[in-house]
Motif scaffolding. Structure first.
Motif, PDB file in Angstrom:
ATOM      1  N   CYS A  21       0.825  -1.247   0.020  1.00 23.53           N
ATOM      2  CA  CYS A  21      -0.228   0.071   0.104  1.00 23.53           C
ATOM      3  C   CYS A  21       0.932   1.161  -0.131  1.00 23.53           C
ATOM      4  O   CYS A  21       0.480   2.299  -0.522  1.00 23.53           O
ATOM      5  N   TRP A  27       0.793   3.974  -2.945  1.00 20.61           N
ATOM      6  CA  TRP A  27       0.209   5.347  -2.871  1.00 20.61           C
ATOM      7  C   TRP A  27       1.413   6.372  -3.280  1.00 20.61           C
ATOM      8  O   TRP A  27       1.138   7.344  -3.930  1.00 20.61           O
ATOM      9  N   TRP A  58       4.267  10.346   5.236  1.00 22.05           N
ATOM     10  CA  TRP A  58       2.742  10.210   5.135  1.00 22.05           C
ATOM     11  C   TRP A  58       2.230   9.860   6.509  1.00 22.05           C
ATOM     12  O   TRP A  58       2.625   8.999   7.316  1.00 22.05           O
ATOM     13  N   VAL A  64      -2.261   6.728   4.911  1.00 19.16           N
ATOM     14  CA  VAL A  64      -2.494   6.176   3.484  1.00 19.16           C
ATOM     15  C   VAL A  64      -3.788   5.557   3.559  1.00 19.16           C
ATOM     16  O   VAL A  64      -4.096   4.541   4.431  1.00 19.16           O
ATOM     17  N   LEU A 117      -7.958   2.293  -1.715  1.00 17.65           N
ATOM     18  CA  LEU A 117      -6.828   2.268  -2.970  1.00 17.65           C
ATOM     19  C   LEU A 117      -7.123   0.549  -3.491  1.00 17.65           C
ATOM     20  O   LEU A 117      -7.188   0.729  -4.781  1.00 17.65           O
TER      21      LEU A 117
END
Length: 517
Positions: free
Chosen positions: A420, A424, A470, A473, A478
């Protein structure tokens, strides 16, 4: 006992003895009432009367030292509990139920406690402070928290913090000390109003918090979390959203995965979504047309709790809210309850995430093609509609995620997090380099998810880890968008159903190598 003994006497003697026995009973009862003695029929193990604790001292009458002790029982330099460091440059992923992890919530509460131990309000020039509190005409008035410099990056506040802030500011801005300033009296009144408003909001926050907590089989909030209830309130609001989504199959969920999800609810890892009523009752209460549960998300006190929380949990909360609205829209031919409009007004940041989501949808399909629409007007992607970028990531998702018939990957799964995080970045990084209106909009939307430093009121650098890039996420969205047709999400976790054939999971690095061959 006397009445029982009368039953064994002959009728004539019983008639003669009855008046004397009755008089004796009445005399004994009167004596007990006068002396306030327990009756003979009282339970033998009557619990002792416990004296109620003395009420807390009135904050207005506390001296500075006592008020400081009430604000923070821990002194400067005290180290709160530590949290795990960011993984793969990201602090939080997907639907990870942080709100159900006691150690996480205690660490957050202790971090805020440690911050207030060193937090001091330094009052500037009185004229500047008065101008700040009473802005000129045409400027938006400050909210109560901003007037007293509480909330936001401070991570929450309680009654002692409100009293401390009011005392420090009111001493400097009192009209008697600023006789030449025409707005000193107005600023002083606004300080008092802000103090009263924040005190009232704290009680409202605790009431809403208790209402959310009563929906689930969870322990009472600890004293430290109730002292400054903002983070705990956002946690329980996120728990409700997370439970509604986790108990509603999302994406492609085969029968085996659905059965395991129902059984997972009884396991320690899944009891965070176990409501005091049945699962069906909780979902029916959430979907009720009157929208009493949804109405709680329109309360300003929840917005205040949102503003006080770390950015990673604010971002997750927004994504949970948006996905709950999307599920309702998908199930109702694009219609949602009117209360949702109030929710979006209270949290306008949702619009930024929805714009970013549209960019993901745009990137996943071949430029210029318009996919067909199926039932309820939902887009139904065909194999020819997927872009080359989306096809590559669909292969990786299918290789890394477990089969839904066999198991699901928890959001803490290392390979899932690597997948992931890379997905991202592959979406977000090009937007930083592009020009044009879409790129400018995307960069503004991406700020919802970028990590921020909260210094002592957070715990992101306690273990010496490198700063995260980040804060959050949106992994669930997603995977559901790019894995449409085979990715499913349940209470147990996330999986890729595929064609039903048994297959072995691959590590993310191995999956990349295989797709390049």
């Amino acid at each position: 006992m006397a009445l029982k003994s009368l039953q064994n006497l002959p009728p004539e003697k019983r008639t003669k003895a009855l008046p004397a026995v009755t008089a004796g009973i009445l005399k004994r009862l009167l004596s007990q009432a006068r002396n306030d003695e327990p009756t003979p029929s009282s339970p033998p193990h009557m619990p002792e009367r416990v004296e109620a604790p003395p009420p807390p001292p009135a904050l207005d009458t506390c001296d500075d030292e006592e008020l400081e002790r009430l604000r923070c029982s821990h002194r400067v330099g005290w180290a709160p509990k530590e949290l795990p460091p960011p993984q793969d440059g990201v602090e939080a992923f997907g639907d990870d139920p942080w709100f159900a992890q006691l150690e996480v919530r205690e660490a957050l509460a202790e971090a805020v406690e440690a911050h207030h131990g060193s937090f001091k309000i330094l009052v500037g020039d009185p004229a500047a402070e008065i101008a700040r509190i009473c802005p000129s005409e045409g400027s938006a008035p400050l909210k109560s928290g901003a007037v007293l410099r509480l909330g936001g990056a401070n991570g929450g506040f309680g009654e002692p913090d409100v009293a401390y802030a009011y005392r420090q500011l009111s001493r400097a801005l009192h009209p008697d000390k600023n006789p030449d300033h025409p707005h000193a009296g107005e600023a002083f009144r606004r300080l008092k109003e802000a103090q009263d408003e924040l005190k009232q909001s704290l009680e409202q926050q605790r009431n809403v918090l208790r209402g959310f907590s009563a929906l689930f089989r969870v322990k009472d909030e600890g004293e430290l979390q109730m002292k400054r209830p903002q983070c705990a309130l956002l946690a329980e609001a996120s728990r409700l959203l997370g439970a509604v989504l986790a108990l509603t199959p999302q994406g492609f969920v085969p029968p085996g995965a659905l059965q395991r999800a129902n059984a997972f609810l009884r396991l320690p890892e899944g009891t965070w979504a176990w409501s005091t009523a049945s699962t069906e009752a909780l979902l029916a209460q959430w979907r009720d047309e009157k929208g009493q549960l949804l109405e709680a998300f329109t309360e300003p006190v929840l917005r205040n709790a949102y503003d006080c929380a770390p950015k990673r949990y604010r971002a997750q909360f927004l994504c949970l809210l948006a996905r709950a609205a999307q599920l309702e829209s998908d199930a109702s031919d694009g219609c949602v309850r009117r209360t949702w409009s109030k929710v979006f007004e209270m949290f306008p940041e949702i619009q930024l995430w929805q714009e970013l989501r549209q960019l993901i949808l745009k990137k996943r399909q071949v430029h210029g093609r318009r996919p067909k629409r199926g039932a309820h007007g939902l887009v139904k992607m065909g194999e020819a509609d997927w872009s080359s970028w989306a096809k590559r990531w669909r292969k990786l998702i299918l290789a890394v995620l477990p089969s839904g018939e066999e198991e699901a990957a928890a959001w803490s799964d290392p390979e899932l997090r690597k997948l992931c995080a890379a997905l991202w970045r592959d979406f977000a990084d090009p937007l930083e380099k592009e020009d044009g209106e879409d790129a400018a909009t995307a960069r503004r939307c991406l700020n919802l998810f970028r990590a921020e430093s909260r210094k002592s009121s957070d715990v992101e650098c306690q273990q010496g880890a490198a700063p995260a890039e980040w804060a959050f996420v949106p992994a669930s969205d997603l995977l559901l968008l790019l894995g449409e047709g085979f990715v499913g999400v349940t209470l147990e976790g996330v999986f890729a159903a595929g064609d039903g054939a048994r297959r072995a999971r691959l590590a993310f690095a191995s999956a990349i190598f295989r797709t390049m061959m």
